[in-house]
Design a protein around this motif. Structure first.
Motif, PDB file in Angstrom:
ATOM      1  N   ILE A 142      -1.794  -7.158  -3.953  1.00  0.00           N
ATOM      2  CA  ILE A 142      -2.711  -5.945  -3.813  1.00  0.00           C
ATOM      3  C   ILE A 142      -1.906  -5.242  -4.769  1.00  0.00           C
ATOM      4  O   ILE A 142      -0.798  -4.805  -2.769  1.00  0.00           O
ATOM      5  CB  ILE A 142      -3.465  -5.799  -2.751  1.00  0.00           C
ATOM      6  N   LEU A 143      -1.705  -3.955  -4.809  1.00  0.00           N
ATOM      7  CA  LEU A 143      -1.218  -2.493  -5.527  1.00  0.00           C
ATOM      8  C   LEU A 143      -2.021  -1.457  -5.354  1.00  0.00           C
ATOM      9  O   LEU A 143      -2.702  -1.564  -6.063  1.00  0.00           O
ATOM     10  CB  LEU A 143      -0.447  -2.732  -6.761  1.00  0.00           C
ATOM     11  N   ALA A 144      -1.646  -0.664  -4.113  1.00  0.00           N
ATOM     12  CA  ALA A 144      -2.472   0.796  -3.994  1.00  0.00           C
ATOM     13  C   ALA A 144      -1.481   1.931  -4.676  1.00  0.00           C
ATOM     14  O   ALA A 144      -0.573   2.318  -3.256  1.00  0.00           O
ATOM     15  CB  ALA A 144      -3.194   1.000  -2.620  1.00  0.00           C
ATOM     16  N   LEU A 145      -2.128   2.405  -5.568  1.00  0.00           N
ATOM     17  CA  LEU A 145      -0.709   3.745  -5.537  1.00  0.00           C
ATOM     18  C   LEU A 145      -1.960   4.962  -5.712  1.00  0.00           C
ATOM     19  O   LEU A 145      -1.343   6.455  -6.797  1.00  0.00           O
ATOM     20  CB  LEU A 145      -0.392   3.444  -7.205  1.00  0.00           C
ATOM     21  N   ASP A 146      -3.128   5.252  -5.124  1.00  0.00           N
ATOM     22  CA  ASP A 146      -4.043   6.233  -5.227  1.00  0.00           C
ATOM     23  C   ASP A 146      -3.638   7.235  -4.346  1.00  0.00           C
ATOM     24  O   ASP A 146      -2.841   7.345  -3.105  1.00  0.00           O
ATOM     25  CB  ASP A 146      -5.547   5.527  -4.750  1.00  0.00           C
ATOM     26  N   PHE A 147      -3.647   8.158  -4.899  1.00  0.00           N
ATOM     27  CA  PHE A 147      -3.807   9.493  -4.186  1.00  0.00           C
ATOM     28  C   PHE A 147      -2.116   9.864  -4.566  1.00  0.00           C
ATOM     29  O   PHE A 147      -1.842   9.849  -3.025  1.00  0.00           O
ATOM     30  CB  PHE A 147      -4.483   9.283  -2.538  1.00  0.00           C
ATOM     31  N   ASN A 148      -1.883   9.340  -5.239  1.00  0.00           N
ATOM     32  CA  ASN A 148      -0.237  10.192  -5.557  1.00  0.00           C
ATOM     33  C   ASN A 148      -0.139  10.989  -6.415  1.00  0.00           C
ATOM     34  O   ASN A 148      -1.492  11.858  -6.959  1.00  0.00           O
ATOM     35  CB  ASN A 148       0.391   9.030  -5.953  1.00  0.00           C
ATOM     36  N   TYR A 203       0.792  -1.223  -0.303  1.00  0.00           N
ATOM     37  CA  TYR A 203       0.127  -0.141  -0.116  1.00  0.00           C
ATOM     38  C   TYR A 203       0.882   0.878   0.316  1.00  0.00           C
ATOM     39  O   TYR A 203       1.299   1.282   0.771  1.00  0.00           O
ATOM     40  CB  TYR A 203      -0.600  -0.448   1.296  1.00  0.00           C
ATOM     41  N   LEU A 204       0.804   2.064  -1.148  1.00  0.00           N
ATOM     42  CA  LEU A 204       1.136   3.569  -1.607  1.00  0.00           C
ATOM     43  C   LEU A 204       0.327   4.445  -0.822  1.00  0.00           C
ATOM     44  O   LEU A 204       1.061   5.571  -1.540  1.00  0.00           O
ATOM     45  CB  LEU A 204       2.412   3.145  -2.703  1.00  0.00           C
ATOM     46  N   SER A 205      -0.698   4.140  -1.092  1.00  0.00           N
ATOM     47  CA  SER A 205      -1.792   5.707  -0.603  1.00  0.00           C
ATOM     48  C   SER A 205      -1.336   6.587  -0.421  1.00  0.00           C
ATOM     49  O   SER A 205      -0.538   6.479   0.551  1.00  0.00           O
ATOM     50  CB  SER A 205      -2.967   4.423  -0.719  1.00  0.00           C
ATOM     51  N   ASP A 206      -1.512   7.477  -1.092  1.00  0.00           N
ATOM     52  CA  ASP A 206      -1.433   9.103  -0.597  1.00  0.00           C
ATOM     53  C   ASP A 206       0.355   9.754   0.415  1.00  0.00           C
ATOM     54  O   ASP A 206       0.392   9.525   1.384  1.00  0.00           O
ATOM     55  CB  ASP A 206      -2.544   9.171   0.818  1.00  0.00           C
ATOM     56  N   ASN A 207       0.644   9.446  -1.158  1.00  0.00           N
ATOM     57  CA  ASN A 207       1.938   9.841  -0.730  1.00  0.00           C
ATOM     58  C   ASN A 207       2.343  11.170  -2.317  1.00  0.00           C
ATOM     59  O   ASN A 207       0.842  11.357  -2.650  1.00  0.00           O
ATOM     60  CB  ASN A 207       3.346   8.933  -1.464  1.00  0.00           C
ATOM     61  N   ASN A 208       3.263  10.944  -2.590  1.00  0.00           N
ATOM     62  CA  ASN A 208       3.403  12.055  -3.317  1.00  0.00           C
ATOM     63  C   ASN A 208       4.339  11.601  -4.774  1.00  0.00           C
ATOM     64  O   ASN A 208       5.561  11.898  -5.008  1.00  0.00           O
ATOM     65  CB  ASN A 208       4.805  12.992  -3.269  1.00  0.00           C
TER      66      ASN A 208
END
Length: 274
Positions: free
Chosen positions: A79-85, A58-63
């Motif tokens: 599962i890979l989360a890249l949302d909110f980048n 989970y890498l959500s909400d980063n830059n």
């Protein structure tokens, strides 16, 4: 660690600062899950890519706006989360992770998806909501096991006819787009269980009563003059949703459906992914 301090440290590329952001994550957790959401990351620390048995990342909400090629080592990732980048394009290395089942790409700046996405033939859930898509990329129609598609809050005006090839698709979420008419291709998808076209510009709804798998249709906040007809037992969320699909008759008289009836409230939260 305060968010302001994280934001400052995130600009420093040294290994020491990156470890500080990771809070001493040196070894892969026993549950094979790494959650780095909200860490102000501007790049993915390379040593995460050495956790070859990793299943959830989970890498959500980063830059983040890119990913290292070393990510390809995570061939067990499901599962890979890249949302909110800040991704303007999907990094091609993601398309090498062939065991992915769930991919979160929402709330980025994507205008398209690469053809290489077709390599993710195990993908069952795809979230691409809140991006800059003016059309649904046809490569999505090649994901044969896809069950859930979240494509809301884009600028979609239509759907490709190839979408009917996704015979495993059960739920499609299209809220907050620019649809001026109900997508005809959805009428040829009898296996659909949930259709959400809330907050579009649809003025007329065709009958959906012939869709045997349908369980829920959300059509609220459209300038429509009719409610979609549905089979018995199908839940509708929208104007006139409490009325029966056909005008009710009593003693030979037709009971009028009032046009100023208060719309039903849409679900407060989207359902959990599979």
């Amino acid at each position: 660690m305060g968010n302001s301090l994280k934001a400052i440290v995130a600009f420093v590329p040294s290994n020491e600062c990156q470890k500080y952001l990771l809070e001493d994550l040196e070894e892969m957790p026993v549950d094979k899950t790494v959650d780095l959401s909200g860490r102000q990351l501007r790049r993915l620390p390379l040593h995460i890519c050495s956790f070859r048995e990793l299943v959830k990342l989970y890498l959500s909400d980063n830059n983040l706006n890119h990913l290292p090629p070393e990510l390809e080592q995570l061939q067990n990732l499901q599962i890979l989360a890249l949302d909110f980048n800040n991704f303007k394009a999907l990094p091609l290395v993601v398309c090498t992770l062939k065991q992915l089942c769930i991919l979160y790409l929402g709330n980025n700046k994507l205008c398209s998806l690469p053809l290489e996405l077709r390599l993710l033939q195990n993908l069952k859930t795809l979230w691409i909501e809140s991006n800059c898509l003016q059309y649904l990329p046809e490569v999505v129609c090649e994901l044969s096991l896809l069950k859930t598609l979240h494509a809301g809050s884009n600028a979609l005006r239509s759907l490709p006819t190839q979408l009917r090839c996704l015979q495993e698709l059960r739920t499609i979420w299209l809220s907050g787009n620019l649809l001026s008419k109900f997508p005809p291709v959805l009428l040829d998808m009898p296996f659909l269980e949930v259709i959400d076209v809330d907050r579009n510009s649809i003025r007329f709804f065709p009958s959906l009563a012939h869709l045997p798998g349908l369980k829920l249709v959300i059509y609220d906040h459209n300038p429509c003059r009719n409610a979609p007809k549905v089979a018995k037992g199908v839940r509708r969320v929208g104007r006139w949703s409490e009325e029966t699909p056909e005008p009710r008759k009593r003693s030979g008289a037709v009971i009028e459906i009032t046009l100023d009836e208060k719309p039903s409230s849409p679900p407060a939260a989207k359902p959990e992914p599979e």
